[in-house]
Design a protein around this motif. Structure first.
Motif, PDB file in Angstrom:
ATOM      1  N   TYR A  47       0.888  -1.344  -0.035  1.00  0.00           N
ATOM      2  CA  TYR A  47      -0.018   0.035   0.056  1.00  0.00           C
ATOM      3  C   TYR A  47       0.930   1.258   0.140  1.00  0.00           C
ATOM      4  N   ASN A  48       0.465   2.232  -0.017  1.00  0.00           N
ATOM      5  CA  ASN A  48       1.186   3.791   0.055  1.00  0.00           C
ATOM      6  C   ASN A  48       2.364   3.604  -0.958  1.00  0.00           C
ATOM      7  N   SER A  49       2.021   3.294  -2.110  1.00  0.00           N
ATOM      8  CA  SER A  49       3.109   2.913  -3.211  1.00  0.00           C
ATOM      9  C   SER A  49       3.127   3.981  -4.220  1.00  0.00           C
ATOM     10  N   TYR A 107       9.427   3.155   3.782  1.00  0.00           N
ATOM     11  CA  TYR A 107       8.079   3.098   3.618  1.00  0.00           C
ATOM     12  C   TYR A 107       7.492   4.494   2.980  1.00  0.00           C
ATOM     13  N   ASP A 108       6.201   4.191   2.267  1.00  0.00           N
ATOM     14  CA  ASP A 108       5.732   5.509   1.802  1.00  0.00           C
ATOM     15  C   ASP A 108       6.534   6.128   0.618  1.00  0.00           C
ATOM     16  N   PRO A 109       6.746   5.355  -0.498  1.00  0.00           N
ATOM     17  CA  PRO A 109       7.824   5.989  -1.447  1.00  0.00           C
ATOM     18  C   PRO A 109       6.957   6.983  -2.191  1.00  0.00           C
ATOM     19  N   VAL A 213      -5.762  17.505  12.318  1.00  0.00           N
ATOM     20  CA  VAL A 213      -4.666  17.133  13.253  1.00  0.00           C
ATOM     21  C   VAL A 213      -3.273  17.142  12.666  1.00  0.00           C
ATOM     22  N   LYS A 214      -3.027  16.839  11.106  1.00  0.00           N
ATOM     23  CA  LYS A 214      -1.862  17.025  10.660  1.00  0.00           C
ATOM     24  C   LYS A 214      -2.141  16.927   9.220  1.00  0.00           C
ATOM     25  N   ILE A 215      -1.230  17.202   8.347  1.00  0.00           N
ATOM     26  CA  ILE A 215      -1.429  17.126   7.012  1.00  0.00           C
ATOM     27  C   ILE A 215      -0.019  16.621   6.249  1.00  0.00           C
ATOM     28  N   VAL A 243      -8.136   9.494  11.442  1.00  0.00           N
ATOM     29  CA  VAL A 243      -8.820   9.061  10.188  1.00  0.00           C
ATOM     30  C   VAL A 243      -8.167   9.842   9.232  1.00  0.00           C
ATOM     31  N   TYR A 244      -7.533   9.109   8.135  1.00  0.00           N
ATOM     32  CA  TYR A 244      -6.730   9.675   6.868  1.00  0.00           C
ATOM     33  C   TYR A 244      -7.925   9.792   5.653  1.00  0.00           C
ATOM     34  N   SER A 245      -7.785  11.360   5.323  1.00  0.00           N
ATOM     35  CA  SER A 245      -8.544  11.629   4.238  1.00  0.00           C
ATOM     36  C   SER A 245      -7.621  12.196   3.077  1.00  0.00           C
ATOM     37  N   ASN A 282      -9.561   3.068   8.354  1.00  0.00           N
ATOM     38  CA  ASN A 282     -10.016   4.472   8.173  1.00  0.00           C
ATOM     39  C   ASN A 282      -9.058   5.174   7.555  1.00  0.00           C
ATOM     40  N   VAL A 283      -8.025   4.418   6.326  1.00  0.00           N
ATOM     41  CA  VAL A 283      -6.925   5.508   5.893  1.00  0.00           C
ATOM     42  C   VAL A 283      -7.134   5.449   4.350  1.00  0.00           C
ATOM     43  N   VAL A 284      -7.053   6.668   3.873  1.00  0.00           N
ATOM     44  CA  VAL A 284      -6.811   6.587   2.316  1.00  0.00           C
ATOM     45  C   VAL A 284      -5.600   7.566   2.182  1.00  0.00           C
ATOM     46  N   PHE A 285      -4.574   7.096   1.486  1.00  0.00           N
ATOM     47  CA  PHE A 285      -3.446   7.865   1.673  1.00  0.00           C
ATOM     48  C   PHE A 285      -2.795   7.918   0.350  1.00  0.00           C
ATOM     49  N   PRO A 286      -2.661   8.918  -0.193  1.00  0.00           N
ATOM     50  CA  PRO A 286      -2.238   8.906  -1.925  1.00  0.00           C
ATOM     51  C   PRO A 286      -0.779   9.207  -2.046  1.00  0.00           C
TER      52      PRO A 286
HETATM   53  C1  BMA Z   1       1.200   7.386   9.002  1.00  0.00           C
HETATM   54  C2  BMA Z   1       2.326   6.747   7.972  1.00  0.00           C
HETATM   55  C3  BMA Z   1       1.401   5.940   6.825  1.00  0.00           C
HETATM   56  C4  BMA Z   1       0.303   5.381   7.248  1.00  0.00           C
HETATM   57  C5  BMA Z   1      -0.539   6.085   8.258  1.00  0.00           C
HETATM   58  C6  BMA Z   1      -1.822   5.544   8.851  1.00  0.00           C
HETATM   59  O1  BMA Z   1       1.778   7.942  10.041  1.00  0.00           O
HETATM   60  O2  BMA Z   1       2.878   5.661   8.859  1.00  0.00           O
HETATM   61  O3  BMA Z   1       2.352   5.353   6.304  1.00  0.00           O
HETATM   62  O4  BMA Z   1      -0.484   5.079   6.212  1.00  0.00           O
HETATM   63  O5  BMA Z   1       0.316   6.670   9.246  1.00  0.00           O
HETATM   64  O6  BMA Z   1      -1.536   4.501   9.535  1.00  0.00           O
END
Ligand code: BMA
Length: 330
Positions: A47-49, A107-109, A213-215, A243-245, A282-286
């Motif tokens: 994920y997060n790729s 992670y998260d490349p 919370v953060k962006i 929750v990540y949007s 509850n995570v969507v992470f582009p």
């Molecule tokens: C962030 C990162 C992301 C992850 C997100 C939700 O801090 O670690 O890789 O998708 O948290 O767990």
């Protein structure tokens, strides 16, 4: 024909028209998720790729959480950018002399081409989370470069070309845990080694509680006639956790530290079972986007529930109009 995106025609990227009855400016691929649980023997979740077009086909650098729980980067190829052939082993990094230079976790490349070289940026271990940077010309030899920024930092996202003669890098200074804060900053460099002139770009919050919370910057920015189009994730907190949007912002083309328009509402939030249920609900992470300059089609690649890889679509002219008409005041 849309002339809004400055870039190459890429007619073979994934695309589906907006489903009937849907009025959203960003909509999901009907075949989601494109990568499910245990996709390769060595990884439980991918994920997060990040993906990119390469020689008429597609390549990707994938965040794969191995069965020891540790996140690592794997390389993959695809003809259609939907069905991926991911290598069996993690990417083996070397230094400039060819000596192995492994990462302890990665992670998260993000993945991009600048001039004739491809760069990978990721969250690296530098005595805690920091930005990692590496390069390749052939996707066979991967060379690590010096960490651009001091720890703790995540979500390093370079621009696909120099701006005013300098390489540009967005980042999100953080702590070494599950950071409960975070704003986006920009740094510049003459050579991709020495980074400085750090400036604030934009902060959490604003009118949208979804980003309270953060962006953090998402995929590599897209150059358009309206400015740099950047998707970014926003995080809110609930009694059950984060929750990540994601939303989007338009940055000034010659001064990307300057925000022109920023979405008040999220563009996509966890709704589907593969987004609300998984390793982290509850995570969507582009982390990537492919786009066709002729049609203005954009395919957005996002991680879902820290478990799946999914795709969503937008058309650039509609999206820019939407952002301009649903923006906060600056
Ligand atoms: C962030 C990162 C992301 C992850 C997100 C939700 O801090 O670690 O890789 O998708 O948290 O767990």
């Amino acid at each position: 024909m849309s002339k809004t995106i400055k870039g190459d025609p890429l007619p073979n990227i994934p695309w589906e028209d907006r489903p009937e009855g849907c009025t959203d400016v960003v909509w999901r691929y009907s075949g989601n998720p494109i990568i499910g649980w245990n996709p390769i023997p060595k990884a439980a979740r991918i994920y997060n790729s990040a993906v990119l077009s390469y020689n008429g086909e597609f390549v990707g650098v994938f965040r794969a959480d191995q069965k020891n729980g540790r996140a690592t980067l794997f390389f993959g190829k695809s003809k259609d950018a939907l069905k991926w052939d991911i290598g069996p082993d993690p990417i083996q990094w070397v230094d400039e002399n060819g000596t192995p230079d492994p990462t302890s976790y990665a992670y998260d490349p993000r993945l991009l081409r600048i001039e004739d070289t491809y760069y990978v940026v990721w969250c690296d271990d530098m005595h805690g989370a920091s930005i990692g940077l590496g390069k390749t010309r052939d996707f066979k030899t991967f060379i690590r470069m010096p960490n651009p920024l001091m720890p703790f930092n995540r979500n390093g996202v370079p621009f696909p070309r120099k701006v005013n003669g300098k390489y540009m890098l967005l980042s999100r200074p953080s702590d070494s845990g599950h950071t409960p804060f975070g704003d986006i900053f920009i740094s510049e460099s003459p050579d991709l080694i020495h980074w400085g002139r750090h400036r604030f770009v934009m902060g959490k919050g604003g009118l949208g509680w979804w980003q309270g919370v953060k962006i953090g910057a998402g995929p590599v920015p897209i150059e358009t006639l309206a400015g740099w189009l950047l998707f970014y994730h926003g995080v809110s907190t609930t009694c059950n956790g984060f929750v990540y949007s994601f939303g989007a912002v338009i940055l000034d083309i010659d001064n990307p530290a300057k925000v022109l328009f920023r979405t008040r509402d999220y563009l996509l939030t966890p709704e589907k079972p593969y987004e609300t249920t998984g390793f982290v609900p509850n995570v969507v992470f582009p982390c990537a986007n492919l786009y066709d300059a002729d049609t203005g089609h954009i395919a957005i690649y996002y991680g879902a529930a820290d478990t799946y890889t999914a795709v969503a679509f937008a058309q650039v002219d509609e999206l820019i109009d939407y952002i301009k008409n649903n923006s906060e005041e600056f």
